[in-house]
Design an enzyme around this catalytic site. Structure first.
Site, PDB file in Angstrom:
ATOM      1  N   GLU A 117     -38.326  33.326  48.835  1.00 31.21           N
ATOM      2  CA  GLU A 117     -37.922  31.938  48.680  1.00 31.21           C
ATOM      3  C   GLU A 117     -38.418  31.007  47.666  1.00 31.21           C
ATOM      4  OE1 GLU A 117     -35.564  29.016  48.308  1.00 31.21           O
ATOM      5  OE2 GLU A 117     -35.084  29.847  50.310  1.00 31.21           O
ATOM      6  N   ASP A 141     -37.345  29.765  44.070  1.00 38.73           N
ATOM      7  CA  ASP A 141     -37.406  28.227  43.541  1.00 38.73           C
ATOM      8  C   ASP A 141     -38.196  27.944  42.295  1.00 38.73           C
ATOM      9  OD1 ASP A 141     -36.106  27.716  46.005  1.00 38.73           O
ATOM     10  OD2 ASP A 141     -37.482  27.014  46.973  1.00 38.73           O
ATOM     11  N   SER A 170     -30.070  28.694  48.114  1.00 33.53           N
ATOM     12  CA  SER A 170     -31.614  28.560  47.883  1.00 33.53           C
ATOM     13  C   SER A 170     -31.697  28.577  46.212  1.00 33.53           C
ATOM     14  CB  SER A 170     -32.444  29.497  48.512  1.00 33.53           C
ATOM     15  OG  SER A 170     -32.547  29.115  49.687  1.00 33.53           O
ATOM     16  N   ILE A 192     -13.970  23.417  40.944  1.00 31.44           N
ATOM     17  CA  ILE A 192     -14.249  24.773  41.420  1.00 31.44           C
ATOM     18  C   ILE A 192     -12.626  24.831  42.403  1.00 31.44           C
ATOM     19  CG2 ILE A 192     -15.128  26.718  42.623  1.00 31.44           C
ATOM     20  CD1 ILE A 192     -16.195  26.381  39.649  1.00 31.44           C
TER      21      ILE A 192
END
Length: 590
Positions: free
Chosen positions: A294, A298, A508, A552
């Site tokens: 993670e 990032d 994420s 979208i």
């Protein structure tokens, strides 16, 4: 019979709360937490006492004004001192609380007091905490899946005379797991042979007008830069802002992985020695020998897009391996507030905070939600765009969609802090022709059960709810704060973890990507003498900001064993208003 009645009366009397005390919080322990034992008396608890803000609601109203593009005060963000004037407690409140602590042999840690004076910190033993908080039942609780242990109570009381001064006492009732918004890892080639060849393909497109670099099976930074039109942008005012990446749950960002990633995916940044900074909060260690998927995602997703803009990884301690003894404080796992409180102390705040974590909203005590949400508003008022991932389970993880109030009522599961009305919440998409809501997992979306629909999005949300008719009636709150607000690609990002190239998916991925794009828009604004973007939602929902996004209309927020909310023309609780197109977004906001 008389004996039984007498015994019941005695039990009630023993458990009765003294008349000078009032229950401050009472919660149901989340289903995934199991009570193991009564907490030992001598374990030390570091508690934080949040004092009520004297003008907190005024601050939120001020934010909505200065964040609206039609306001005469648009973009006139507040200073630390101005924000503190809203957050400071009523006169005499802090002194009254300190006297209460002293009466129980507890002293405030003056060095940790917040600048606004709205947070007081005090370490105390479990025995002292029980006496202080109305004989609160502090116990050792264990998470069913992770085995993680912490000390919590499901109820505590405060003196009636102080109830009006105290918002909450953190480290007491919050069981939050702080889940990251990352959906699986798939190993790619250990050394991508075409790493540098890709750079030669800048601006080339296929027969459908999609960048030739873009493939659904692996999404590179070059693809994202080309697809969202940032590839030719050169940062003009690099030191004009800084961006924060939130790091929780012992997810550590690794500098050697960042360097390796840039060497193949952004060689101009690697050649310039671009790197991220690290700041520790509450004892975070960011261990360079323990790469976090993670954390690496990032910093790499942001840095690959927004090279040359300073970025800091904030490592917030919150759940280290722990075995209680009388000299070791129990970890309180209050990551959001710990970070936001820290940032609010600073003279200069980040232009953007990107947070890829969240909890099921119903597992977060209301008092804590209100406190964190106000801190999000306070940072927004200082010109920070507070980005949060919407989650990876659509409207809720299948098989878990029930209320935790003891009634087990079927319901969709909104996420927090994504549901805070002052958060800018990011969903995920996949594919390029056409781009659609992600379907390798399902982008989180929905309606808060706590926070009402804010005025800035009411007309938009009401129109969507009307389009649903009776679909999902009773499973969601049609009058709640709706999210996400926008979205971006979130599937199979190429990153480096522990020296190996890997593929990562999740909101994420979408969130730091959006942070990078918005940081470039900030750069253009700052170069022209304008303020940072700050809280963008009022502008997005005003009819102005959405013109910078690509709508979208395909996909859904599948979850809770349902098809979930569908994407459609305009805003929807799957992809928000759509995905950012840099040149269009710049024309709107710059």
């Amino acid at each position: 019979m008389q004996f039984a009645i007498a015994l019941a009366t005695l039990v009630a009397a023993v458990g009765a709360l003294p008349s000078n005390m009032v229950i401050k919080e009472s919660v149901h322990a989340p289903e995934q937490w199991v009570r193991k034992s009564t907490a030992p008396d001598d374990v030390v608890l570091p508690l934080r006492i949040g004092l009520k803000h004297k003008r907190g609601e005024e601050l939120e109203e001020k934010l909505l004004d200065i964040a609206h593009p039609d306001s005469a005060s648009y973009g006139q963000w507040l200073s630390r001192e101005e924000v503190n004037s809203y957050l400071e407690p009523e006169e005499g409140a802090a002194d009254a609380v300190r006297r209460w602590l002293a009466d129980h042999g507890v002293q405030e840690d003056h060095q940790k007091r917040s600048v606004a004076g709205d947070w007081l910190h005090a370490a105390m033993t479990v025995k002292q905490a029980r006496a202080l908080l109305g004989d609160a039942d502090f116990a050792v609780w264990e998470h069913r899946e992770t085995g993680r242990q912490l000390i919590r109570t499901t109820e505590y009381a405060v003196p009636r005379s102080l109830n009006g001064h105290i918002d909450l006492i953190s480290g007491t009732t919050y069981f939050g797991q702080g889940l990251d918004r990352l959906k699986g890892i798939a190993e790619a080639e250990s050394e991508p042979a075409d790493g540098r060849v890709r750079i030669a393909n800048v601006n080339s497109v296929d027969t459908n007008g999609v960048p030739a670099e873009c493939h659904v099976n692996a999404t590179t930074i070059l693809c994202l830069r080309e697809y969202y039109k940032t590839v030719d942008y050169k940062v003009k005012k690099a030191q004009g802002q800084s961006v924060a990446i939130s790091g929780f749950l012992e997810q550590y960002a690794i500098k050697s992985d960042f360097k390796q990633f840039l060497s193949t995916e952004r060689p101009d940044a690697a050649k310039a020695g671009y790197d991220f900074n690290i700041v520790s909060i509450d004892g975070g260690i960011n261990n360079q020998s323990l790469p976090g998927s993670e954390a690496n995602l990032d910093v790499q997703a942001f840095g690959g897009v927004a090279y040359n803009i300073p970025v800091t990884f904030y490592d917030v301690a919150g759940r280290p391996p722990f075995k209680a003894d009388k000299n070791t404080p129990t970890n309180t796992n209050e990551p959001y507030s710990s970070e936001f409180e820290y940032l609010l102390q600073k003279k200069k705040v980040p232009s953007i905070v990107s947070t890829s974590y969240g909890d099921d909203e119903q597992t977060v005590p209301l008092a804590y939600q209100k406190r964190v949400c106000r801190e999000i508003a306070a940072l927004g008022a200082r010109g920070t765009t507070m980005l949060f991932a919407s989650g990876d389970y659509g409207v809720g993880n299948d098989g878990t969609c029930f209320s935790n109030d003891g009634k087990n009522t079927p319901k969709f599961l909104p996420s927090f802090p994504a549901s805070c009305p002052y958060s800018v919440t990011v969903g995920a998409t996949i594919a390029f022709n056409p781009e659609r809501a992600v379907d390798t997992f399902y982008s989180g979306g929905g309606f808060s059960d706590v926070w009402p629909t804010p005025k800035y999005q009411k007309d938009t949300v009401d129109a969507y709810v009307a389009s649903l008719g009776d679909k999902f009636k009773g499973l969601y709150n049609p009058k709640g704060r709706a999210y996400p607000d926008l979205a971006a690609q979130g599937s199979r990002f190429v990153i480096v973890i522990g020296g190996r190239y890997s593929l990562i998916s999740g909101t994420s991925a979408s969130t730091p990507l959006v942070a990078g794009i918005l940081a470039l828009v900030n750069d253009e604004r700052l170069a022209k003498g304008k303020s940072t973007l700050g809280f963008i939602n009022p502008a997005l929902y005003s009819g102005k900001g959405e013109k910078g996004l690509k709508d979208i209309t395909i996909g859904s927020a599948k979850g809770c064993n349902t098809t979930g909310f569908p994407a459609q023309k305009g805003w929807d609780p799957v992809t928000g208003f759509g995905t950012p197109v840099f040149d269009k977004l710049s024309s709107v906001f710059v």
